[in-house]
Design an enzyme around this catalytic site. Structure first.
Site, mmCIF file in Angstrom:
data_model
loop_
_atom_site.group_PDB
_atom_site.id
_atom_site.type_symbol
_atom_site.label_atom_id
_atom_site.label_comp_id
_atom_site.label_asym_id
_atom_site.label_seq_id
_atom_site.Cartn_x
_atom_site.Cartn_y
_atom_site.Cartn_z
ATOM 1 N N ASP A 13 -5.438 -2.386 -3.389
ATOM 2 C CA ASP A 13 -6.115 -3.645 -3.727
ATOM 3 C C ASP A 13 -7.173 -3.463 -4.812
ATOM 4 O O ASP A 13 -8.140 -4.218 -4.878
ATOM 5 C CB ASP A 13 -6.765 -4.272 -2.476
ATOM 6 C CG ASP A 13 -5.801 -4.397 -1.318
ATOM 7 O OD1 ASP A 13 -4.719 -4.967 -1.526
ATOM 8 O OD2 ASP A 13 -6.113 -3.907 -0.218
ATOM 9 N N LYS A 16 -4.554 -3.283 -9.589
ATOM 10 C CA LYS A 16 -3.520 -2.635 -10.412
ATOM 11 C C LYS A 16 -2.641 -3.657 -11.115
ATOM 12 O O LYS A 16 -2.173 -3.424 -12.234
ATOM 13 C CB LYS A 16 -2.652 -1.721 -9.536
ATOM 14 C CG LYS A 16 -3.400 -0.563 -8.908
ATOM 15 C CD LYS A 16 -2.479 0.328 -8.095
ATOM 16 C CE LYS A 16 -1.913 -0.363 -6.860
ATOM 17 N NZ LYS A 16 -2.945 -0.775 -5.893
ATOM 18 N N GLY A 17 -2.402 -4.799 -10.455
ATOM 19 C CA GLY A 17 -1.559 -5.819 -11.063
ATOM 20 C C GLY A 17 -2.155 -6.339 -12.354
ATOM 21 O O GLY A 17 -1.455 -6.503 -13.355
ATOM 22 N N LYS A 18 -3.451 -6.582 -12.346
ATOM 23 C CA LYS A 18 -4.109 -7.073 -13.560
ATOM 24 C C LYS A 18 -4.088 -6.002 -14.644
ATOM 25 O O LYS A 18 -3.822 -6.292 -15.813
ATOM 26 C CB LYS A 18 -5.545 -7.490 -13.253
ATOM 27 C CG LYS A 18 -6.274 -8.026 -14.481
ATOM 28 C CD LYS A 18 -7.693 -8.455 -14.158
ATOM 29 C CE LYS A 18 -8.404 -8.932 -15.412
ATOM 30 N NZ LYS A 18 -9.798 -9.326 -15.150
ATOM 31 N N ASN A 38 5.127 -4.838 1.026
ATOM 32 C CA ASN A 38 3.982 -4.682 1.916
ATOM 33 C C ASN A 38 2.661 -4.773 1.159
ATOM 34 O O ASN A 38 1.592 -4.776 1.761
ATOM 35 C CB ASN A 38 4.041 -3.337 2.664
ATOM 36 C CG ASN A 38 4.171 -2.153 1.718
ATOM 37 O OD1 ASN A 38 4.763 -2.255 0.651
ATOM 38 N ND2 ASN A 38 3.647 -1.021 2.129
ATOM 39 N N GLY A 40 0.541 -6.439 -2.511
ATOM 40 C CA GLY A 40 0.587 -7.556 -3.439
ATOM 41 C C GLY A 40 -0.390 -7.376 -4.580
ATOM 42 O O GLY A 40 -1.425 -6.736 -4.432
ATOM 43 N N HIS A 41 -0.028 -7.925 -5.730
ATOM 44 C CA HIS A 41 -0.907 -7.945 -6.897
ATOM 45 C C HIS A 41 -1.189 -9.402 -7.250
ATOM 46 O O HIS A 41 -0.282 -10.238 -7.215
ATOM 47 C CB HIS A 41 -0.255 -7.272 -8.104
ATOM 48 C CG HIS A 41 0.085 -5.835 -7.906
ATOM 49 N ND1 HIS A 41 -0.716 -4.957 -7.216
ATOM 50 C CD2 HIS A 41 1.156 -5.105 -8.327
ATOM 51 C CE1 HIS A 41 -0.162 -3.752 -7.226
ATOM 52 N NE2 HIS A 41 0.984 -3.823 -7.879
ATOM 53 N N ARG A 142 18.845 9.935 6.254
ATOM 54 C CA ARG A 142 20.139 9.816 5.572
ATOM 55 C C ARG A 142 21.058 8.796 6.244
ATOM 56 O O ARG A 142 22.277 8.920 6.244
ATOM 57 C CB ARG A 142 20.830 11.188 5.455
ATOM 58 C CG ARG A 142 20.018 12.177 4.640
ATOM 59 C CD ARG A 142 20.682 13.533 4.537
ATOM 60 N NE ARG A 142 20.768 14.206 5.822
ATOM 61 C CZ ARG A 142 19.764 14.886 6.391
ATOM 62 N NH1 ARG A 142 18.585 14.963 5.790
ATOM 63 N NH2 ARG A 142 19.927 15.493 7.550
ATOM 64 N N GLN A 227 0.319 0.418 -3.523
ATOM 65 C CA GLN A 227 -0.609 1.142 -2.652
ATOM 66 C C GLN A 227 -1.559 2.008 -3.484
ATOM 67 O O GLN A 227 -1.904 1.625 -4.590
ATOM 68 C CB GLN A 227 0.149 1.955 -1.598
ATOM 69 C CG GLN A 227 1.152 1.157 -0.790
ATOM 70 C CD GLN A 227 0.512 0.158 0.163
ATOM 71 O OE1 GLN A 227 -0.670 0.203 0.434
ATOM 72 N NE2 GLN A 227 1.312 -0.750 0.690
ATOM 73 N N ARG A 306 -5.051 -10.950 5.479
ATOM 74 C CA ARG A 306 -6.023 -10.267 6.334
ATOM 75 C C ARG A 306 -7.325 -9.991 5.584
ATOM 76 O O ARG A 306 -7.312 -9.647 4.402
ATOM 77 C CB ARG A 306 -5.461 -8.923 6.831
ATOM 78 C CG ARG A 306 -4.414 -9.039 7.909
ATOM 79 C CD ARG A 306 -4.048 -7.667 8.469
ATOM 80 N NE ARG A 306 -3.372 -6.831 7.494
ATOM 81 C CZ ARG A 306 -2.915 -5.613 7.763
ATOM 82 N NH1 ARG A 306 -3.096 -5.083 8.962
ATOM 83 N NH2 ARG A 306 -2.292 -4.910 6.834
ATOM 84 N N LYS A 334 -13.680 -5.439 -11.124
ATOM 85 C CA LYS A 334 -14.608 -6.223 -10.310
ATOM 86 C C LYS A 334 -16.070 -5.777 -10.415
ATOM 87 O O LYS A 334 -16.828 -5.875 -9.446
ATOM 88 C CB LYS A 334 -14.159 -6.223 -8.843
ATOM 89 C CG LYS A 334 -12.882 -7.027 -8.609
ATOM 90 C CD LYS A 334 -12.672 -7.316 -7.130
ATOM 91 C CE LYS A 334 -11.613 -8.377 -6.916
ATOM 92 N NZ LYS A 334 -11.465 -8.770 -5.523
ATOM 93 N N LEU A 335 -16.469 -5.314 -11.577
ATOM 94 C CA LEU A 335 -17.880 -4.969 -11.753
ATOM 95 C C LEU A 335 -18.759 -6.200 -11.573
ATOM 96 O O LEU A 335 -19.891 -6.111 -11.073
ATOM 97 C CB LEU A 335 -18.104 -4.355 -13.144
ATOM 98 C CG LEU A 335 -19.512 -3.829 -13.422
ATOM 99 C CD1 LEU A 335 -19.855 -2.667 -12.488
ATOM 100 C CD2 LEU A 335 -19.659 -3.392 -14.878
#
Length: 427
Positions: A13, A16-18, A38, A40-41, A142, A227, A306, A334-335
């Site tokens: 979180d 990374k998406g941005k 599992n 999200g960005h 396998r 992740q 959550r 997020k500074l």
């Protein structure tokens, strides 16, 4: 060749998406190499917020080919649901391709994931219940189903029977809730998976081949991690981790490229720290202080909603992530969330049983009782969301950034100062 890997350096979180989206306009391909839906960005483009799960962030860059690599586990239902939602908003998803070797999250894996968490009781890991762990377990056993296998009904049926029988062995059929029983129906599951195979057929590629060809042609390829380092299956806070390799090395295995084709490894870090789920978190804030930071940062899961656990920046974790990823630079996000604080504590080490250490303890039991040792940094108490040059930041904000660089030993190349796509300082 110009391979760039973007990884998370904390517990996920980090934004990374941005970071991937900001780089995506200048690359030929954006390749997702691990994990599944599992995580999200969130990417904000022209005031519009897009929540991405399985789709690589490159889906929002019209000139980039989005690739789902072999190391990803794919829930076809979730994938097509996400594609339909994006297309309804005018996003072109026709460029998307999926590795023939990526593994499939079958319906029984989702149900088994949830049943397993219930069985663990107080010892639960805190998974999202999306079937990620059971699918990776099938892969290692396998007995997994790959994307290419969905095109052969005989293979699908054999694997479905094998996996359903093995997963139900540890449960009393009478104790399985009715809501899960449909996911263990063999005929219905086979029919659904084969149907998804036909829908996936036009998207299936040899992802290693097309990515290597792009690199060999001198094109830029961006590898996007799901992740983060502290959730890595080998190097994270085991067992409170994800089920895949989430560090830079995972890009090589998860796509099928060699290390000589990578030029840059960007580690994304929040200006503070968060994590979701159970496990140790030395700098975690509780009560009113934690609630305040959570609300300022909007720290709620993109996938699950959550509330995230929140805490101050942990430089021990960041130094560790720098080491195991071989970072060339850091993207600090997020500074601006710290704008209103008079002072900002930063963890520079831990005390474990009264002994100071600047490193992650080798034993998990020691990490679980580590007490952070803080350095108090001056806050800037000023809105920085409109700043676009490092020199225009308040002195205290610049000091905060340079202190992180000095402690970690890696330069900070970009600084996020807001949600918008262009709300960043590039150094």
């Amino acid at each position: 060749m110009s391979g760039i890997i973007v990884v998370g350096t904390q517990w996920g979180d980090e934004g990374k998406g941005k970071a991937t989206d900001q780089l995506g306009g200048d690359v030929a391909m954006v390749v997702k190499f691990n994990g599944g839906n599992n995580a999200g960005h969130t990417v904000v483009v022209d005031g519009e917020s897009y929540a991405l799960h399985l789709l690589p962030a490159g889906i929002l860059s019209p000139n980039a080919i989005p690739v789902i690599g072999a190391g990803v586990v794919v829930d076809p239902d979730a994938l097509f649901g996400e594609i339909e939602a994006m297309e309804a908003r005018g996003v072109d998803c026709s460029r998307l391709v999926v590795s023939a070797d990526a593994h499939v999250i079958a319906p029984y894996n989702r149900s088994f994931d949830k049943l397993n968490e219930v069985a663990l009781g107080a010892g639960l890991i805190g998974t999202t219940g999306r079937g990620i762990g059971p699918t990776y377990a099938d892969k290692m056993n396998r007995t997994g189903l790959r994307i290419q296998d969905l095109l052969d009904e005989d293979v699908v049926r054999a694997r479905v029977i094998q996996n359903i029988q093995s997963k139900l062995r540890g449960f009393d059929p009478e104790e399985i809730p009715a809501e899960f029983k449909a996911d263990f129906d063999i005929d219905a599951t086979v029919a659904a998976l084969v149907a998804y195979g036909e829908r996936l057929r036009p998207l299936i590629v040899d992802s290693s081949l097309i990515v290597n060809r792009a690199l060999d042609a001198g094109q830029k390829v961006l590898f996007e991690a799901g992740q983060a380092a502290m959730l890595d299956i080998d190097h994270g806070t085991y067992p409170f981790v994800t089920s895949s390799t989430a560090i830079a090395a995972g890009a090589l295995a998860g796509v099928g490229v060699g290390p000589t084709k990578i030029d840059r490894v960007i580690g994304v870090a929040k200006a503070y720290t968060t994590r979701v789920g159970s496990g140790p978190f030395p700098t975690e804030l509780h009560g009113e202080a934690g609630d305040h930071l959570r609300e300022l940062g909007g720290e709620y899961g993109v996938t699950t909603g959550r509330a995230r656990r929140v805490g101050w920046l942990d430089l021990v974790v960041l130094r560790y992530a720098n080491r195991i990823n071989g970072l060339t630079d850091i993207a600090l996000t997020k500074l601006d969330v710290l704008d209103s604080f008079e002072t900002i504590p930063v963890a520079i080490g831990y005390e474990v049983d009264g002994v100071f250490t600047p490193e992650i303890p080798v034993f998990q039991s020691e990490f679980s009782r580590a007490v952070p040792v803080y350095k108090e940094m001056a806050g800037w108490n000023e809105d920085i969301t409109g700043v676009r040059r490092f020199e225009d930041l308040p002195q205290a904000a610049r000091d905060y950034v340079t202190f992180i660089e000095d402690e970690v030993g890696t330069r900070i190349s970009t600084i996020g100062v807001g949600q918008a796509r262009d709300a960043a300082i590039v150094r």
